[in-house]
Motif scaffolding. Structure first.
Motif, PDB file in Angstrom:
ATOM      1  N   TYR A 156       0.926  -1.157  -0.072  1.00  0.00           N
ATOM      2  CA  TYR A 156      -0.072   0.089   0.036  1.00  0.00           C
ATOM      3  C   TYR A 156       0.973   1.244  -0.025  1.00  0.00           C
ATOM      4  N   ARG A 157       0.150   2.448  -0.405  1.00  0.00           N
ATOM      5  CA  ARG A 157       0.980   3.346  -0.493  1.00  0.00           C
ATOM      6  C   ARG A 157       0.105   4.686  -0.066  1.00  0.00           C
ATOM      7  N   VAL A 158       0.658   6.020   0.213  1.00  0.00           N
ATOM      8  CA  VAL A 158      -0.131   7.155   0.382  1.00  0.00           C
ATOM      9  C   VAL A 158      -0.309   7.808  -0.977  1.00  0.00           C
ATOM     10  N   ALA A 159      -1.602   8.162  -1.585  1.00  0.00           N
ATOM     11  CA  ALA A 159      -1.934   8.561  -2.842  1.00  0.00           C
ATOM     12  C   ALA A 159      -1.890  10.254  -2.636  1.00  0.00           C
ATOM     13  N   SER A 160      -2.410  10.416  -1.496  1.00  0.00           N
ATOM     14  CA  SER A 160      -2.710  12.118  -1.449  1.00  0.00           C
ATOM     15  C   SER A 160      -2.719  12.473   0.043  1.00  0.00           C
ATOM     16  N   VAL A 161      -2.383  13.615   0.085  1.00  0.00           N
ATOM     17  CA  VAL A 161      -2.598  14.266   1.481  1.00  0.00           C
ATOM     18  C   VAL A 161      -3.091  15.787   1.252  1.00  0.00           C
ATOM     19  N   GLU A 162      -4.247  15.772   2.187  1.00  0.00           N
ATOM     20  CA  GLU A 162      -4.746  17.407   2.053  1.00  0.00           C
ATOM     21  C   GLU A 162      -5.309  17.885   3.255  1.00  0.00           C
ATOM     22  N   VAL A 163      -5.096  19.189   3.580  1.00  0.00           N
ATOM     23  CA  VAL A 163      -5.413  19.803   4.746  1.00  0.00           C
ATOM     24  C   VAL A 163      -6.718  20.520   4.566  1.00  0.00           C
ATOM     25  N   ARG A 164      -7.777  20.465   5.294  1.00  0.00           N
ATOM     26  CA  ARG A 164      -8.989  20.976   5.105  1.00  0.00           C
ATOM     27  C   ARG A 164      -9.469  21.655   6.472  1.00  0.00           C
ATOM     28  N   PRO A 165      -9.463  22.981   6.293  1.00  0.00           N
ATOM     29  CA  PRO A 165      -9.225  24.113   5.298  1.00  0.00           C
ATOM     30  C   PRO A 165      -7.622  24.030   5.194  1.00  0.00           C
ATOM     31  N   HIS A 166      -7.342  24.613   4.043  1.00  0.00           N
ATOM     32  CA  HIS A 166      -6.027  24.928   3.634  1.00  0.00           C
ATOM     33  C   HIS A 166      -5.169  26.387   4.051  1.00  0.00           C
ATOM     34  N   ALA A 198     -10.615  -4.788   3.286  1.00  0.00           N
ATOM     35  CA  ALA A 198     -11.239  -5.669   2.320  1.00  0.00           C
ATOM     36  C   ALA A 198     -12.436  -5.277   1.663  1.00  0.00           C
ATOM     37  N   GLY A 199     -12.596  -5.095   0.222  1.00  0.00           N
ATOM     38  CA  GLY A 199     -13.862  -4.844  -0.445  1.00  0.00           C
ATOM     39  C   GLY A 199     -13.834  -3.202  -0.729  1.00  0.00           C
ATOM     40  N   LYS A 200     -12.783  -2.469  -0.507  1.00  0.00           N
ATOM     41  CA  LYS A 200     -12.689  -1.156  -0.747  1.00  0.00           C
ATOM     42  C   LYS A 200     -11.421  -0.952  -1.448  1.00  0.00           C
ATOM     43  N   ARG A 201     -11.720   0.190  -2.397  1.00  0.00           N
ATOM     44  CA  ARG A 201     -10.634   0.582  -3.274  1.00  0.00           C
ATOM     45  C   ARG A 201      -9.841   1.476  -2.533  1.00  0.00           C
ATOM     46  N   THR A 202      -9.944   2.491  -1.471  1.00  0.00           N
ATOM     47  CA  THR A 202      -9.140   3.354  -0.901  1.00  0.00           C
ATOM     48  C   THR A 202      -9.315   3.399   0.586  1.00  0.00           C
ATOM     49  N   ASN A 203      -8.696   3.854   1.247  1.00  0.00           N
ATOM     50  CA  ASN A 203      -8.860   4.216   2.840  1.00  0.00           C
ATOM     51  C   ASN A 203      -8.394   5.642   3.051  1.00  0.00           C
ATOM     52  N   ASP A 220      -7.507  29.084  16.338  1.00  0.00           N
ATOM     53  CA  ASP A 220      -8.728  28.434  16.734  1.00  0.00           C
ATOM     54  C   ASP A 220      -9.369  27.507  15.957  1.00  0.00           C
ATOM     55  N   THR A 221      -8.910  27.594  14.784  1.00  0.00           N
ATOM     56  CA  THR A 221      -9.602  26.873  13.705  1.00  0.00           C
ATOM     57  C   THR A 221      -9.221  25.258  13.727  1.00  0.00           C
ATOM     58  N   LYS A 222     -10.196  24.307  13.687  1.00  0.00           N
ATOM     59  CA  LYS A 222     -10.014  22.973  13.897  1.00  0.00           C
ATOM     60  C   LYS A 222      -9.635  22.570  12.383  1.00  0.00           C
ATOM     61  N   VAL A 223      -8.734  21.832  12.153  1.00  0.00           N
ATOM     62  CA  VAL A 223      -8.246  21.377  10.916  1.00  0.00           C
ATOM     63  C   VAL A 223      -8.283  19.881  10.963  1.00  0.00           C
ATOM     64  N   GLN A 224      -8.532  19.451   9.440  1.00  0.00           N
ATOM     65  CA  GLN A 224      -8.524  17.984   9.445  1.00  0.00           C
ATOM     66  C   GLN A 224      -7.478  17.645   8.239  1.00  0.00           C
ATOM     67  N   VAL A 225      -6.564  16.699   8.743  1.00  0.00           N
ATOM     68  CA  VAL A 225      -5.760  16.039   7.673  1.00  0.00           C
ATOM     69  C   VAL A 225      -6.217  15.006   6.940  1.00  0.00           C
ATOM     70  N   VAL A 226      -6.460  14.635   5.553  1.00  0.00           N
ATOM     71  CA  VAL A 226      -7.196  13.789   4.951  1.00  0.00           C
ATOM     72  C   VAL A 226      -5.912  13.179   4.153  1.00  0.00           C
ATOM     73  N   VAL A 227      -5.767  11.580   4.526  1.00  0.00           N
ATOM     74  CA  VAL A 227      -4.547  11.001   4.030  1.00  0.00           C
ATOM     75  C   VAL A 227      -5.150   9.879   3.133  1.00  0.00           C
ATOM     76  N   THR A 228      -5.043   9.798   1.688  1.00  0.00           N
ATOM     77  CA  THR A 228      -5.619   8.604   1.205  1.00  0.00           C
ATOM     78  C   THR A 228      -4.677   7.635   0.886  1.00  0.00           C
ATOM     79  N   ILE A 229      -5.095   6.320   1.422  1.00  0.00           N
ATOM     80  CA  ILE A 229      -4.145   5.233   1.201  1.00  0.00           C
ATOM     81  C   ILE A 229      -4.680   4.281   0.191  1.00  0.00           C
ATOM     82  N   VAL A 230      -3.785   3.886  -0.768  1.00  0.00           N
ATOM     83  CA  VAL A 230      -4.344   3.099  -2.127  1.00  0.00           C
ATOM     84  C   VAL A 230      -3.315   1.866  -1.980  1.00  0.00           C
ATOM     85  N   PRO A 231      -3.849   0.492  -2.729  1.00  0.00           N
ATOM     86  CA  PRO A 231      -3.009  -0.307  -2.806  1.00  0.00           C
ATOM     87  C   PRO A 231      -1.737   0.085  -3.821  1.00  0.00           C
TER      88      PRO A 231
END
Length: 354
Positions: A156-166, A198-203, A220-231
């Motif tokens: 598996y590998r990291v396909a993308s990393v995104e910070v929301r909001p940026h 199992a059964g999914k294409r990404t995580n 004060d802003t709460k940020v989310q880091v979205v990391v997409t893992i793919v095979p």
């Protein structure tokens, strides 16, 4: 005789009482650790030796006090205090904010005091203090992707990393805004051992993280880091049955028009099958391989199977005895699986009289 003894005893007792009273009045000095509290308005920050605070800053100082031994020995935390309050009407603060930089602040006699009677302040150090005042401001800044710690599970590998909001708004001293306006990083993310269920294409991992701002700056802003893992894709050759289709008949199961010649694989190929190099996730390639194996064991038993074919745009005009290598095309591959075109070889054929 008894009278003399009694007088001597009383003399000793009175001497002890007198010396005790005198000792209680003897002067003694002591050094105590005190927080010198610098109070400023909420929209002002104060800085000392790299430490920033808005509204209030505590600077550790040492205060030497003197007083009766008995009182000095009973000093408790809070008996010695030190503070100075600045308002916007204060000339020193107005000039400091206007000039910027560091200002020299002397500890005045009214800044340090003792709540117990008969105790005086001898000295306080360090003095003077080099303190900077700055107006609090707000500004918008861009965020950088966080550092990734570790690695996903094998395959598996990291396909993308995104910070929301940026982009976020931060608050801090104007002096820091001028020196370090951004962009700022986000706290690191650990992806050790992550995989696709199992059964999914990404995580897609959505993780809350704090913004790493300079000392004295808040967000004060709460940020989310979205990391997409793919095979992790791999390239593998799978053996496909090869069909012969005309250019205008490319669907699976389309009838082949009668040809003027017989077309057959050219040695060393003896069957209408060909290895097709495919790129895709290991699980997807495994599933496709199983379907192809089942089709070879029981032709026609697998529905919606990808089709590998060769086409003849003008095959009806080829004379018998023609030797050629034809392009192989594949349609109907599952999502996430593609032909590795650079490694795909042509299919060898020859024509014979029917």
């Amino acid at each position: 005789m008894r009278a003399h003894l009694l007088n001597a005893l009383l003399a000793v007792v009175f001497s002890v009482l007198i010396w005790s009273a005198v000792g209680a009045q003897l002067s003694e000095t002591k050094e105590v650790d005190v927080d010198y509290i610098v109070m400023v308005p909420p929209d002002v920050t104060v800085t000392y030796l790299g430490k920033h605070a808005a509204g209030e800053l505590r600077v550790p100082i040492k205060v030497e006090v003197r007083g009766p031994r008995e009182v000095i020995g009973r000093l408790a935390p809070g008996d010695v205090q030190a503070r100075r309050t600045f308002s916007h009407e204060n000339t020193f603060l107005r000039e400091a904010l206007a000039a910027g930089g560091t200002r020299t602040l002397e500890l005045g006699s009214s800044d340090v005091f003792v709540t117990r009677p008969n105790v005086e302040v001898v000295s306080a150090r360090p003095s003077p203090l080099e303190i900077a005042f700055s107006q609090v401001g707000e500004w918008e800044t861009r965020l950088l992707n966080p550092q990734l710690l570790g690695a996903p599970a094998p395959g598996y590998r990291v396909a993308s990393v995104e910070v929301r909001p940026h982009r976020v708004w931060v608050r801090g001293p104007a002096s820091i805004r001028d020196r370090q306006p951004g962009p700022y990083e986000v706290e690191a993310v650990d992806v050790t051992g992550e995989r696709v269920p199992a059964g999914k294409r990404t995580n897609e991992l959505s993780l809350p993280r704090a913004v790493r701002t300079p000392l004295g700056v808040t967000c004060d802003t709460k940020v989310q880091v979205v990391v997409t893992i793919v095979p992790e894709p791999e390239v593998r050759e799978l053996l496909f049955p090869v069909r012969v289709l005309l250019s205008h008949q490319r669907g699976a199961g389309a009838a082949v028009e009668p040809l003027a010649v017989s077309v057959e694989p050219r040695p060393p190929v003896h069957e209408w099958s060909w290895p097709i190099p495919l790129r895709g996730a290991a699980a997807d390639l495994d599933a496709l391989s199983q379907r192809l194996d089942q089709e070879r064991r029981s032709p026609g038993s697998v529905r919606s199977l990808p089709v590998a074919y060769v086409r003849f745009d003008s095959v009806k005009d080829l004379p018998a005895g023609t030797v050629d290598d034809l392009d192989v095309l594949v349609v109907g591959l599952p999502d996430g699986v593609a032909v590795e075109v650079g490694s795909l070889r042509k299919f060898p054929i020859r024509t014979r009289s029917p």
